[in-house]
Write a protein that holds these residues in place. Structure first.
Motif, PDB file in Angstrom:
ATOM      1  N   LEU A 126       2.066  12.278  -9.933  1.00 51.24           N
ATOM      2  CA  LEU A 126       1.516  13.620  -9.754  1.00 51.24           C
ATOM      3  C   LEU A 126       2.605  14.680  -9.740  1.00 51.24           C
ATOM      4  O   LEU A 126       2.390  15.807 -10.160  1.00 51.24           O
ATOM      5  N   ARG A 127       3.788  14.346  -9.243  1.00 52.87           N
ATOM      6  CA  ARG A 127       4.881  15.310  -9.129  1.00 52.87           C
ATOM      7  C   ARG A 127       5.751  15.395 -10.376  1.00 52.87           C
ATOM      8  O   ARG A 127       6.559  16.293 -10.498  1.00 52.87           O
ATOM      9  N   ALA A 128       5.595  14.457 -11.288  1.00 51.40           N
ATOM     10  CA  ALA A 128       6.439  14.416 -12.481  1.00 51.40           C
ATOM     11  C   ALA A 128       6.176  15.653 -13.336  1.00 51.40           C
ATOM     12  O   ALA A 128       5.037  16.071 -13.504  1.00 51.40           O
ATOM     13  N   PRO A 129       7.253  16.264 -13.856  1.00 49.15           N
ATOM     14  CA  PRO A 129       7.048  17.434 -14.715  1.00 49.15           C
ATOM     15  C   PRO A 129       6.304  17.016 -15.978  1.00 49.15           C
ATOM     16  O   PRO A 129       6.548  15.953 -16.534  1.00 49.15           O
ATOM     17  N   ARG A 130       5.408  17.847 -16.364  1.00 55.02           N
ATOM     18  CA  ARG A 130       4.619  17.547 -17.558  1.00 55.02           C
ATOM     19  C   ARG A 130       5.187  18.327 -18.722  1.00 55.02           C
ATOM     20  O   ARG A 130       5.358  19.529 -18.651  1.00 55.02           O
ATOM     21  N   SER A 131       5.482  17.636 -19.781  1.00 53.31           N
ATOM     22  CA  SER A 131       6.010  18.308 -20.955  1.00 53.31           C
ATOM     23  C   SER A 131       4.856  18.629 -21.897  1.00 53.31           C
ATOM     24  O   SER A 131       3.886  17.880 -21.981  1.00 53.31           O
TER      25      SER A 131
ATOM     26  N   SER B 113       0.830  -1.198   0.000  1.00 47.60           N
ATOM     27  CA  SER B 113       0.000   0.000   0.000  1.00 47.60           C
ATOM     28  C   SER B 113       0.867   1.253   0.000  1.00 47.60           C
ATOM     29  O   SER B 113       0.584   2.222  -0.704  1.00 47.60           O
ATOM     30  N   GLY B 114       1.924   1.238   0.785  1.00 46.68           N
ATOM     31  CA  GLY B 114       2.843   2.370   0.810  1.00 46.68           C
ATOM     32  C   GLY B 114       3.525   2.569  -0.531  1.00 46.68           C
ATOM     33  O   GLY B 114       3.686   3.696  -1.005  1.00 46.68           O
ATOM     34  N   ALA B 115       3.920   1.474  -1.172  1.00 43.90           N
ATOM     35  CA  ALA B 115       4.554   1.552  -2.484  1.00 43.90           C
ATOM     36  C   ALA B 115       3.576   2.096  -3.533  1.00 43.90           C
ATOM     37  O   ALA B 115       3.954   2.895  -4.389  1.00 43.90           O
ATOM     38  N   ALA B 116       2.324   1.678  -3.444  1.00 40.94           N
ATOM     39  CA  ALA B 116       1.313   2.163  -4.385  1.00 40.94           C
ATOM     40  C   ALA B 116       1.095   3.662  -4.215  1.00 40.94           C
ATOM     41  O   ALA B 116       0.981   4.403  -5.198  1.00 40.94           O
ATOM     42  N   LEU B 117       1.069   4.135  -2.973  1.00 42.03           N
ATOM     43  CA  LEU B 117       0.902   5.563  -2.720  1.00 42.03           C
ATOM     44  C   LEU B 117       2.111   6.333  -3.246  1.00 42.03           C
ATOM     45  O   LEU B 117       1.965   7.371  -3.891  1.00 42.03           O
ATOM     46  N   SER B 118       3.302   5.832  -3.010  1.00 44.95           N
ATOM     47  CA  SER B 118       4.516   6.497  -3.490  1.00 44.95           C
ATOM     48  C   SER B 118       4.511   6.607  -5.015  1.00 44.95           C
ATOM     49  O   SER B 118       4.845   7.658  -5.569  1.00 44.95           O
ATOM     50  N   ALA B 119       4.136   5.534  -5.696  1.00 49.46           N
ATOM     51  CA  ALA B 119       4.085   5.544  -7.154  1.00 49.46           C
ATOM     52  C   ALA B 119       3.059   6.567  -7.648  1.00 49.46           C
ATOM     53  O   ALA B 119       3.310   7.311  -8.602  1.00 49.46           O
ATOM     54  N   HIS B 120       1.925   6.634  -6.988  1.00 50.41           N
ATOM     55  CA  HIS B 120       0.875   7.590  -7.360  1.00 50.41           C
ATOM     56  C   HIS B 120       1.372   9.026  -7.193  1.00 50.41           C
ATOM     57  O   HIS B 120       1.173   9.869  -8.065  1.00 50.41           O
ATOM     58  N   LEU B 121       2.045   9.292  -6.087  1.00 51.32           N
ATOM     59  CA  LEU B 121       2.553  10.637  -5.844  1.00 51.32           C
ATOM     60  C   LEU B 121       3.659  11.009  -6.816  1.00 51.32           C
ATOM     61  O   LEU B 121       3.773  12.175  -7.219  1.00 51.32           O
ATOM     62  N   MET B 122       4.473  10.050  -7.219  1.00 52.37           N
ATOM     63  CA  MET B 122       5.533  10.324  -8.191  1.00 52.37           C
ATOM     64  C   MET B 122       4.937  10.755  -9.532  1.00 52.37           C
ATOM     65  O   MET B 122       5.457  11.649 -10.193  1.00 52.37           O
TER      66      MET B 122
END
Length: 75
Positions: free
Chosen positions: A51-56, A40-49
């Motif tokens: 959302l934080r990824a720069p959008r080109s 569950s923690g890994a899934a949350l981390s992946a989701h947040l990554m």
């Protein structure tokens, strides 16, 4: 009850199966294991990554203008 929950049975169904008066009572009998907590923690981390990824911008929408793109006489 934990095995039912691990198999994906929704809480409102577990509540009926157990015959509890409240879903809160049913939740007290559900015990996630360490692997589920870690996943569950890994899934949350992946989701947040994501959302934080720069959008080109879409390809070609933000290109730099050259002299050929400018109106007027060309030098």
């Amino acid at each position: 009850m934990t095995w039912f929950a691990d198999a994906g049975v929704p809480l409102h169904v577990l509540h009926k199966i157990a015959g509890h008066g409240s879903p809160t009572t049913t939740q007290r009998y559900l015990h996630p294991d360490a692997d589920q907590i870690t996943a569950s923690g890994a899934a949350l981390s992946a989701h947040l990554m994501v959302l934080r990824a720069p959008r080109s911008p879409p390809h070609g929408s933000c290109r730099r203008l050259t002299r050929a793109d400018r109106p007027g006489p060309q030098a």
